[in-house]
Design a protein around this motif. Sequence first.
Motif, PDB file in Angstrom:
ATOM      1  N   LEU A  74       9.576  -6.309  -5.757  1.00  0.00           N
ATOM      2  CA  LEU A  74      10.104  -5.067  -6.115  1.00  0.00           C
ATOM      3  C   LEU A  74      11.123  -5.013  -7.139  1.00  0.00           C
ATOM      4  N   LYS A  75      11.985  -6.017  -6.927  1.00  0.00           N
ATOM      5  CA  LYS A  75      13.296  -6.164  -7.981  1.00  0.00           C
ATOM      6  C   LYS A  75      12.788  -6.591  -9.184  1.00  0.00           C
ATOM      7  N   GLN A  76      11.845  -7.235  -9.343  1.00  0.00           N
ATOM      8  CA  GLN A  76      11.376  -7.724 -10.489  1.00  0.00           C
ATOM      9  C   GLN A  76      10.797  -6.582 -11.344  1.00  0.00           C
ATOM     10  N   LEU A  77       9.985  -5.617 -10.489  1.00  0.00           N
ATOM     11  CA  LEU A  77       9.324  -4.679 -11.189  1.00  0.00           C
ATOM     12  C   LEU A  77      10.501  -3.418 -11.512  1.00  0.00           C
ATOM     13  N   ASN A  78      11.608  -3.311 -10.775  1.00  0.00           N
ATOM     14  CA  ASN A  78      12.513  -2.438 -11.110  1.00  0.00           C
ATOM     15  C   ASN A  78      13.375  -2.976 -12.353  1.00  0.00           C
ATOM     16  N   LYS A  79      13.592  -4.375 -12.457  1.00  0.00           N
ATOM     17  CA  LYS A  79      14.102  -4.869 -13.721  1.00  0.00           C
ATOM     18  C   LYS A  79      13.256  -4.746 -15.038  1.00  0.00           C
ATOM     19  N   SER A  80      11.948  -4.910 -14.637  1.00  0.00           N
ATOM     20  CA  SER A  80      10.967  -4.567 -16.069  1.00  0.00           C
ATOM     21  C   SER A  80      11.074  -3.198 -16.412  1.00  0.00           C
ATOM     22  N   SER A  81      11.205  -2.264 -15.350  1.00  0.00           N
ATOM     23  CA  SER A  81      11.355  -0.934 -15.635  1.00  0.00           C
ATOM     24  C   SER A  81      12.866  -0.484 -16.496  1.00  0.00           C
ATOM     25  N   LYS A  82      13.562  -1.273 -16.136  1.00  0.00           N
ATOM     26  CA  LYS A  82      14.969  -0.990 -16.708  1.00  0.00           C
ATOM     27  C   LYS A  82      15.055  -1.545 -18.113  1.00  0.00           C
ATOM     28  N   SER A  83      14.268  -2.665 -18.346  1.00  0.00           N
ATOM     29  CA  SER A  83      14.214  -3.272 -19.646  1.00  0.00           C
ATOM     30  C   SER A  83      13.398  -2.461 -20.597  1.00  0.00           C
ATOM     31  N   ASN A 105       0.808  -1.090   0.222  1.00  0.00           N
ATOM     32  CA  ASN A 105      -0.113  -0.051   0.040  1.00  0.00           C
ATOM     33  C   ASN A 105       0.795   1.394   0.082  1.00  0.00           C
ATOM     34  N   PHE A 106       2.051   1.242   0.615  1.00  0.00           N
ATOM     35  CA  PHE A 106       2.972   2.432   0.713  1.00  0.00           C
ATOM     36  C   PHE A 106       3.403   2.680  -0.670  1.00  0.00           C
ATOM     37  N   TYR A 107       3.822   1.455  -1.346  1.00  0.00           N
ATOM     38  CA  TYR A 107       4.474   1.620  -2.596  1.00  0.00           C
ATOM     39  C   TYR A 107       3.252   2.398  -3.725  1.00  0.00           C
ATOM     40  N   HIS A 108       1.849   1.973  -3.647  1.00  0.00           N
ATOM     41  CA  HIS A 108       0.869   2.559  -4.276  1.00  0.00           C
ATOM     42  C   HIS A 108       0.525   4.004  -3.910  1.00  0.00           C
ATOM     43  N   TRP A 109       0.755   4.245  -2.660  1.00  0.00           N
ATOM     44  CA  TRP A 109       0.754   5.858  -2.088  1.00  0.00           C
ATOM     45  C   TRP A 109       1.719   6.316  -2.675  1.00  0.00           C
ATOM     46  N   LEU A 110       2.778   6.103  -2.913  1.00  0.00           N
ATOM     47  CA  LEU A 110       4.011   6.983  -3.604  1.00  0.00           C
ATOM     48  C   LEU A 110       3.408   7.207  -5.030  1.00  0.00           C
ATOM     49  N   CYS A 111       3.186   5.997  -5.494  1.00  0.00           N
ATOM     50  CA  CYS A 111       2.902   6.210  -7.154  1.00  0.00           C
ATOM     51  C   CYS A 111       1.904   7.051  -7.315  1.00  0.00           C
ATOM     52  N   ALA A 112       0.883   7.194  -6.480  1.00  0.00           N
ATOM     53  CA  ALA A 112      -0.207   8.380  -6.506  1.00  0.00           C
ATOM     54  C   ALA A 112       0.192   9.506  -5.951  1.00  0.00           C
ATOM     55  N   ASP A 113       1.518   9.832  -5.932  1.00  0.00           N
ATOM     56  CA  ASP A 113       2.080  11.092  -5.500  1.00  0.00           C
ATOM     57  C   ASP A 113       1.212  11.717  -4.189  1.00  0.00           C
ATOM     58  N   GLN A 114       0.899  11.014  -3.367  1.00  0.00           N
ATOM     59  CA  GLN A 114       0.428  11.408  -2.051  1.00  0.00           C
ATOM     60  C   GLN A 114       1.519  12.101  -1.289  1.00  0.00           C
ATOM     61  N   HIS A 115       2.543  11.529  -1.343  1.00  0.00           N
ATOM     62  CA  HIS A 115       3.792  12.174  -0.420  1.00  0.00           C
ATOM     63  C   HIS A 115       4.054  13.480  -0.691  1.00  0.00           C
ATOM     64  N   THR A 121      11.741   4.404  -9.171  1.00  0.00           N
ATOM     65  CA  THR A 121      12.144   5.298  -8.172  1.00  0.00           C
ATOM     66  C   THR A 121      11.343   4.959  -6.783  1.00  0.00           C
ATOM     67  N   ASN A 122      10.019   4.775  -6.918  1.00  0.00           N
ATOM     68  CA  ASN A 122       9.302   4.431  -5.672  1.00  0.00           C
ATOM     69  C   ASN A 122       9.648   2.864  -5.293  1.00  0.00           C
ATOM     70  N   ALA A 123       9.967   2.103  -6.038  1.00  0.00           N
ATOM     71  CA  ALA A 123      10.251   0.563  -5.588  1.00  0.00           C
ATOM     72  C   ALA A 123      11.578   0.994  -4.859  1.00  0.00           C
ATOM     73  N   GLU A 124      12.446   1.568  -5.330  1.00  0.00           N
ATOM     74  CA  GLU A 124      13.657   1.850  -4.759  1.00  0.00           C
ATOM     75  C   GLU A 124      13.505   2.365  -3.198  1.00  0.00           C
ATOM     76  N   ARG A 125      12.391   3.234  -2.959  1.00  0.00           N
ATOM     77  CA  ARG A 125      12.249   3.832  -1.961  1.00  0.00           C
ATOM     78  C   ARG A 125      11.484   2.797  -0.997  1.00  0.00           C
ATOM     79  N   THR A 149       7.049   4.824 -15.877  1.00  0.00           N
ATOM     80  CA  THR A 149       8.000   3.904 -15.555  1.00  0.00           C
ATOM     81  C   THR A 149       9.141   4.216 -14.530  1.00  0.00           C
ATOM     82  N   LYS A 150       9.762   5.648 -14.864  1.00  0.00           N
ATOM     83  CA  LYS A 150      10.501   6.149 -14.161  1.00  0.00           C
ATOM     84  C   LYS A 150      10.291   6.454 -12.796  1.00  0.00           C
ATOM     85  N   LYS A 151       8.931   6.992 -12.501  1.00  0.00           N
ATOM     86  CA  LYS A 151       8.220   7.083 -10.997  1.00  0.00           C
ATOM     87  C   LYS A 151       8.226   6.015 -10.247  1.00  0.00           C
ATOM     88  N   LYS A 152       7.649   4.597 -11.182  1.00  0.00           N
ATOM     89  CA  LYS A 152       7.499   3.332 -10.577  1.00  0.00           C
ATOM     90  C   LYS A 152       9.121   2.898 -10.096  1.00  0.00           C
TER      91      LYS A 152
END
Length: 467
Positions: free
Chosen positions: A147-156, A64-74, A97-101, A92-95
């Motif tokens: 999260l790592k899989q998400l990060n990997k797909s973002s890079k690809s 939920n925290f990850y989705h909250w970040l992606c929604a720019d609530q922070h 960044t938020n996965a790394e957070r 993709t870039k925002k996802k």
Amino acid sequence: MPVLLPTLFQLDNLAGRSLSTQEKDLLAIKYFYIYWQRKYNCSFCWWLMEENYDLTEPINELGNFYHWLCADQHTQDNPQNGAVHYLNVATTKKKKTNAERAMVIIRFMRHLIRQHISTKYLNESVHECKNARKNYLDALDEISKSLKQLNKSSKSSGQSHIHGSVYKSIPNAMRKAVMVICTPSTPSKPNKLNPFLPRAKWNRQFIQLRNDLILRLYFNYGLRRGELLLLGTNSYKMTAPSPSGERNYVLIVTNLEDNYIDPRSDEPSIKTEYSHRTLSLTKRDYLHLKGFCEQYRARLFENEDVEQHDVLFTASTAPYSPLSGSTIRDIFDVIDDSIAAHFPMFRDTTLYASLPNLTPSVARHTWAYEMLTYTYNEEYRKAIKMAAHTGQVLNEKEIMENSVDKIRTLGGWSPRSDMPSHYGRRFFSEQANRKNIKRIVQDTEEIRRQLEANIESEKTENIFDEF
């Protein structure tokens, strides 16, 4: 007043890191505390102590925290319509960044598990605490994988198109440039290309020698990142002399002692049972490891107030903690910048096909490519000699299989693993391209001979008719 748990995390895990890394990680924790305050109307520190350090709910809230970040609530002082969770389309870039957070929060929670899930804080037995720690860490590992899989797909979908790099390995010339840059300075031969230049002379020698050894172990022996971080002060050995007096030098790749409690948030581990192995070292690398450990590393722990441990590669500042994976990445980033500064031709896409940025993974891919090339050429020469003596036809498939089997053992892959072929992708592509070029040259030569024969027999009209 600073919040308690993040402050302790910063002192234990971030104090020796660069200021930019500290700022990035603490910002992620700040966002998590804002998220928790808005949802539970209390600080995370207070909630955790009230709940007797039960981390089940905080771990469940990471998604939920990850989705909250992606929604720019922070980024907003007041959440829209009072809602905390809602999905929103993020770039993709925002996802990424938020996965790394979110990964920072996972490291923060691992720190809390190590520090507080114990008999000191909980009214439970040692066995119950151990089980609780395992359950929490297993849950975090599952989230981390996602999260790592998400990060990997973002890079690809992003980075690969930006850099246009086809392979994860670098050419031999660039690898040699890396070794030149990382060669430690000596009083008689200062290396002005080496980017690791702290003010204190002794500190500079320690860091340069340490980083040179790290690079050599990656590029020359194909270690994985976790394997390098698990090397201890007794990992390098000299064998007993043979009857002829010859000695060999080896590096033992395995886990640390069972009773060692690793303080690193992203605790390294041996990947598979086949990763436990013994590698032959050159005499030069053995002596440098021995000299580094006995003359430089040992000096760090002369003070009795410093906590002793056997991890080979440590930070250069007190309390001389074991190096983390993120520090290794930082070292590669600095070297990559030096390559661009001192050897700009490797970043010039008009001269070279786009090359990947330096990372531990790229170093292992490069080792696999160079080792496979060398082994294949050795096997090919042996096969030619054998064919000359026996009259047998060369079996290129068998030559290739023998070559792959050899690097499979050295690289710590299982007998059925396809990873050697994956890591040697550049080599297989070059082999295929050589065969294609050879076919084109032979075809061109045949056309030329046919053309000359037809011209001599005055059959040029037939040739043009064919075209």
